[in-house]
Every structure is written in C-alpha cells, then in structure tokens.
Design a protein around this motif. Structure first.
Motif, PDB file in Angstrom:
ATOM      1  N   PRO A   1      -5.265   3.055 -10.090  1.00  0.00           N
ATOM      2  CA  PRO A   1      -5.483   4.251  -9.274  1.00  0.00           C
ATOM      3  C   PRO A   1      -4.210   4.664  -8.558  1.00  0.00           C
ATOM      4  O   PRO A   1      -3.296   3.887  -8.384  1.00  0.00           O
ATOM      5  N   VAL A   2      -4.152   5.890  -8.146  1.00  0.00           N
ATOM      6  CA  VAL A   2      -3.020   6.438  -7.405  1.00  0.00           C
ATOM      7  C   VAL A   2      -3.508   6.754  -6.003  1.00  0.00           C
ATOM      8  O   VAL A   2      -4.612   7.276  -5.821  1.00  0.00           O
ATOM      9  N   PRO A   3      -2.786   6.483  -4.925  1.00  0.00           N
ATOM     10  CA  PRO A   3      -1.402   5.987  -4.958  1.00  0.00           C
ATOM     11  C   PRO A   3      -1.328   4.489  -5.249  1.00  0.00           C
ATOM     12  O   PRO A   3      -2.271   3.758  -5.005  1.00  0.00           O
ATOM     13  N   LEU A   4      -0.193   4.057  -5.770  1.00  0.00           N
ATOM     14  CA  LEU A   4       0.025   2.658  -6.081  1.00  0.00           C
ATOM     15  C   LEU A   4       0.717   1.967  -4.917  1.00  0.00           C
ATOM     16  O   LEU A   4       1.328   2.610  -4.071  1.00  0.00           O
ATOM     17  N   ARG A   5       0.625   0.658  -4.885  1.00  0.00           N
ATOM     18  CA  ARG A   5       1.364  -0.127  -3.904  1.00  0.00           C
ATOM     19  C   ARG A   5       2.805  -0.234  -4.392  1.00  0.00           C
ATOM     20  O   ARG A   5       3.099  -0.949  -5.336  1.00  0.00           O
ATOM     21  N   LEU A   6       3.684   0.513  -3.735  1.00  0.00           N
ATOM     22  CA  LEU A   6       5.056   0.625  -4.221  1.00  0.00           C
ATOM     23  C   LEU A   6       5.800  -0.703  -4.177  1.00  0.00           C
ATOM     24  O   LEU A   6       6.672  -0.955  -5.010  1.00  0.00           O
ATOM     25  N   GLU A   7       5.470  -1.562  -3.203  1.00  0.00           N
ATOM     26  CA  GLU A   7       6.158  -2.852  -3.122  1.00  0.00           C
ATOM     27  C   GLU A   7       5.825  -3.723  -4.330  1.00  0.00           C
ATOM     28  O   GLU A   7       6.663  -4.490  -4.806  1.00  0.00           O
ATOM     29  N   VAL A   8       4.583  -3.593  -4.849  1.00  0.00           N
ATOM     30  CA  VAL A   8       4.205  -4.336  -6.055  1.00  0.00           C
ATOM     31  C   VAL A   8       4.860  -3.708  -7.278  1.00  0.00           C
ATOM     32  O   VAL A   8       5.399  -4.408  -8.137  1.00  0.00           O
ATOM     33  N   LEU A   9       4.816  -2.373  -7.348  1.00  0.00           N
ATOM     34  CA  LEU A   9       5.433  -1.676  -8.475  1.00  0.00           C
ATOM     35  C   LEU A   9       6.912  -2.006  -8.581  1.00  0.00           C
ATOM     36  O   LEU A   9       7.443  -2.204  -9.679  1.00  0.00           O
ATOM     37  N   ASN A  10       7.587  -2.102  -7.441  1.00  0.00           N
ATOM     38  CA  ASN A  10       9.009  -2.434  -7.439  1.00  0.00           C
ATOM     39  C   ASN A  10       9.258  -3.818  -8.043  1.00  0.00           C
ATOM     40  O   ASN A  10      10.235  -4.023  -8.778  1.00  0.00           O
ATOM     41  N   LEU A  11       8.386  -4.772  -7.754  1.00  0.00           N
ATOM     42  CA  LEU A  11       8.531  -6.114  -8.313  1.00  0.00           C
ATOM     43  C   LEU A  11       8.375  -6.124  -9.828  1.00  0.00           C
ATOM     44  O   LEU A  11       8.906  -7.005 -10.505  1.00  0.00           O
ATOM     45  N   MET A  12       7.665  -5.133 -10.365  1.00  0.00           N
ATOM     46  CA  MET A  12       7.351  -5.119 -11.786  1.00  0.00           C
ATOM     47  C   MET A  12       8.341  -4.313 -12.624  1.00  0.00           C
ATOM     48  O   MET A  12       8.265  -4.326 -13.842  1.00  0.00           O
ATOM     49  N   THR A  13       9.261  -3.602 -11.994  1.00  0.00           N
ATOM     50  CA  THR A  13      10.182  -2.757 -12.748  1.00  0.00           C
ATOM     51  C   THR A  13      11.285  -3.579 -13.411  1.00  0.00           C
ATOM     52  O   THR A  13      11.563  -4.717 -13.017  1.00  0.00           O
ATOM     53  N   ALA A  14      11.950  -2.950 -14.398  1.00  0.00           N
ATOM     54  CA  ALA A  14      13.022  -3.643 -15.133  1.00  0.00           C
ATOM     55  C   ALA A  14      14.177  -4.026 -14.222  1.00  0.00           C
ATOM     56  O   ALA A  14      14.803  -5.075 -14.396  1.00  0.00           O
ATOM     57  N   GLY A  15      14.479  -3.177 -13.243  1.00  0.00           N
ATOM     58  CA  GLY A  15      15.583  -3.475 -12.343  1.00  0.00           C
ATOM     59  C   GLY A  15      15.148  -4.061 -11.025  1.00  0.00           C
ATOM     60  O   GLY A  15      15.941  -4.155 -10.084  1.00  0.00           O
ATOM     61  N   GLY A  16      13.884  -4.462 -10.926  1.00  0.00           N
ATOM     62  CA  GLY A  16      13.348  -5.000  -9.683  1.00  0.00           C
ATOM     63  C   GLY A  16      13.815  -6.416  -9.398  1.00  0.00           C
ATOM     64  O   GLY A  16      14.607  -6.994 -10.155  1.00  0.00           O
ATOM     65  N   PRO A  17      13.305  -7.014  -8.310  1.00  0.00           N
ATOM     66  CA  PRO A  17      13.777  -8.331  -7.868  1.00  0.00           C
ATOM     67  C   PRO A  17      13.254  -9.518  -8.666  1.00  0.00           C
ATOM     68  O   PRO A  17      13.457 -10.662  -8.264  1.00  0.00           O
ATOM     69  N   VAL A  18      12.585  -9.273  -9.794  1.00  0.00           N
ATOM     70  CA  VAL A  18      12.160 -10.375 -10.662  1.00  0.00           C
ATOM     71  C   VAL A  18      12.933 -10.325 -11.974  1.00  0.00           C
ATOM     72  O   VAL A  18      13.800 -11.164 -12.232  1.00  0.00           O
ATOM     73  N   LEU A  19      12.640  -9.332 -12.808  1.00  0.00           N
ATOM     74  CA  LEU A  19      13.281  -9.258 -14.114  1.00  0.00           C
ATOM     75  C   LEU A  19      14.789  -9.028 -14.013  1.00  0.00           C
ATOM     76  O   LEU A  19      15.567  -9.630 -14.756  1.00  0.00           O
ATOM     77  N   GLY A  20      15.211  -8.176 -13.082  1.00  0.00           N
ATOM     78  CA  GLY A  20      16.635  -7.888 -12.945  1.00  0.00           C
ATOM     79  C   GLY A  20      17.471  -9.143 -12.733  1.00  0.00           C
ATOM     80  O   GLY A  20      18.388  -9.434 -13.521  1.00  0.00           O
ATOM     81  N   PRO A  21      17.194  -9.933 -11.675  1.00  0.00           N
ATOM     82  CA  PRO A  21      17.971 -11.157 -11.461  1.00  0.00           C
ATOM     83  C   PRO A  21      17.788 -12.199 -12.573  1.00  0.00           C
ATOM     84  O   PRO A  21      18.737 -12.907 -12.912  1.00  0.00           O
ATOM     85  N   LEU A  22      16.580 -12.305 -13.138  1.00  0.00           N
ATOM     86  CA  LEU A  22      16.372 -13.261 -14.225  1.00  0.00           C
ATOM     87  C   LEU A  22      17.332 -12.970 -15.376  1.00  0.00           C
ATOM     88  O   LEU A  22      18.005 -13.872 -15.890  1.00  0.00           O
TER      89      LEU A  22
END
Length: 210
Positions: free
Chosen positions: A70-91
């Motif tokens: 649903p919209v709106p989304l939790r942006l802090e969670v969405l950020n963690l899931m993006t390609a350049g976010g704080p999970v995949l990016g540093p990995l």
C-alpha cells in the motif's frame, strides 16, 4: 599479517592458534552469523518486504497477502531495500574490495535479493582469508553488524541500544553500549576491548546551564 597480539575488533588477546590473524575466532563467528542472518528467503533482507506498509513491525496491523504494498510506504524500510541503500550497497562495495585481491566475485545481475544473497555468500566463503589478511576487518565487521541491527529494528520495532557515557582516564567521555565490542578513545587513542570499556567508571553529568 597482524603484527599485534590482539583482535582488531574486540581487542582481546589472540590465542596461540590465532597468531597472525586480524580477528579472533569468536569475532569471526559473529561476522559469519550476521552475514547468514541477512541473506536467504527467510533472512532479514527478505523479511523487509513485509514491513513496507505503515504500522507493520511496530504493533500495527499485519500486511495483507497482496504483492502490491500500500501507499504511502515506509521510506526508511524502502531505503534499506534499494540497490544503493545501507545493505546491498556496502555488501557489494566489500565484494569489489575483496575482488581486487582475487578473493571474491561480484554479481550485479538478477534481483536485489539474489544480489544480496550472492554478496553475503561470497563474503562468508572468503571470510577466513579476510580475517587473516585484510587489515580493515574491524571496519567490515562493524558495517555488517550495523546492517543486521538496522534490518532487525525495522522488522521488530527494536529500539537502538542505550548508550552509556564512561570516562577514560585521560578525561574523554566514551559513549558505549552493552554490545560494544571495542572502542578507541578519541582523546588519548587508548584501545579498549569489550570487558575493559565496561569496567570504566561512569562519566559525571555536567550541570545544566543556568
């Protein structure tokens, strides 16, 4: 090769069978566990998708079975899931770094989940090389731990650990948690391991300004 006799992560003395390594076996196992917790279909990264709806993971209503969040989304969670976010990016940054030494292989094809799984898998596979040869293993360990904590916080609603001010003999104040594995004093550069930093006295509170 580590010329000192202590682990760069927790600053405990290395055992005889750990000589020359940059990290002790206890810290190595912790890194491996954190990488393992992030990846896979039931891992923390995969579970973030169920937390996109407002209220999810924090005592709110459960997300429906629909594949469309649903919209709106939790942006802090969405950020963690993006390609350049704080999970995949540093990995993938660490995979690229290890790849320059011939000890990892980057895979930028596939879904974001597949890329996370591959990065975590190749880092785990080459972890023994890293703890024996990579002098930035402490930075790596800290970043992997932060990824796990950030994901867990969004899934469980867990608050960050309370920071406790402790005083170094030089007068500097260090803010640590019960999970702190090691810390360097910014004032005198003294190194403290987990047990040592928790033995430091509590810092005195400064009086409020009049």
């Amino acid at each position: 090769m580590n010329e000192s006799a202590e682990c760069l992560i927790c600053h405990r003395g290395l055992h005889a069978d750990e000589a020359g390594r940059y990290a002790c076996r206890h810290c190595t196992d912790r890194i491996d566990g954190n990488l393992r917790a992030l990846a896979g279909p039931d891992g923390l990264y995969a579970r973030l998708g169920a937390q996109l709806a407002p209220g999810a993971g924090n005592g709110g209503p459960a997300v429906s079975g629909s594949r469309t969040a649903p919209v709106p989304l939790r942006l802090e969670v969405l950020n963690l899931m993006t390609a350049g976010g704080p999970v995949l990016g540093p990995l993938e940054t660490w995979v690229r770094d290890w790849e320059t030494h011939g000890w990892a292989e980057l895979l930028e094809a596939g879904t974001l989940q597949q890329r996370v799984d591959h990065a975590a898998r190749t880092l785990r596979f080459n972890l023994e090389w890293a703890v024996a040869h990579h002098p930035a293993i402490d930075e790596f360990a800290h970043e992997i731990w932060q990824m796990r904590r950030q994901c867990q916080a969004q899934i469980t609603g867990e608050r960050p650990p309370r920071r406790i001010p402790v005083a170094c003999p030089c007068g500097a104040v260090l803010r640590v948690t019960l999970d702190t594995t090691g810390v360097q004093c910014p004032g005198c550069t003294a190194q403290y391991g987990h047990k040592e930093v928790l033995r430091l006295p509590m810092a005195e509170r400064r009086p409020a300004a009049a």
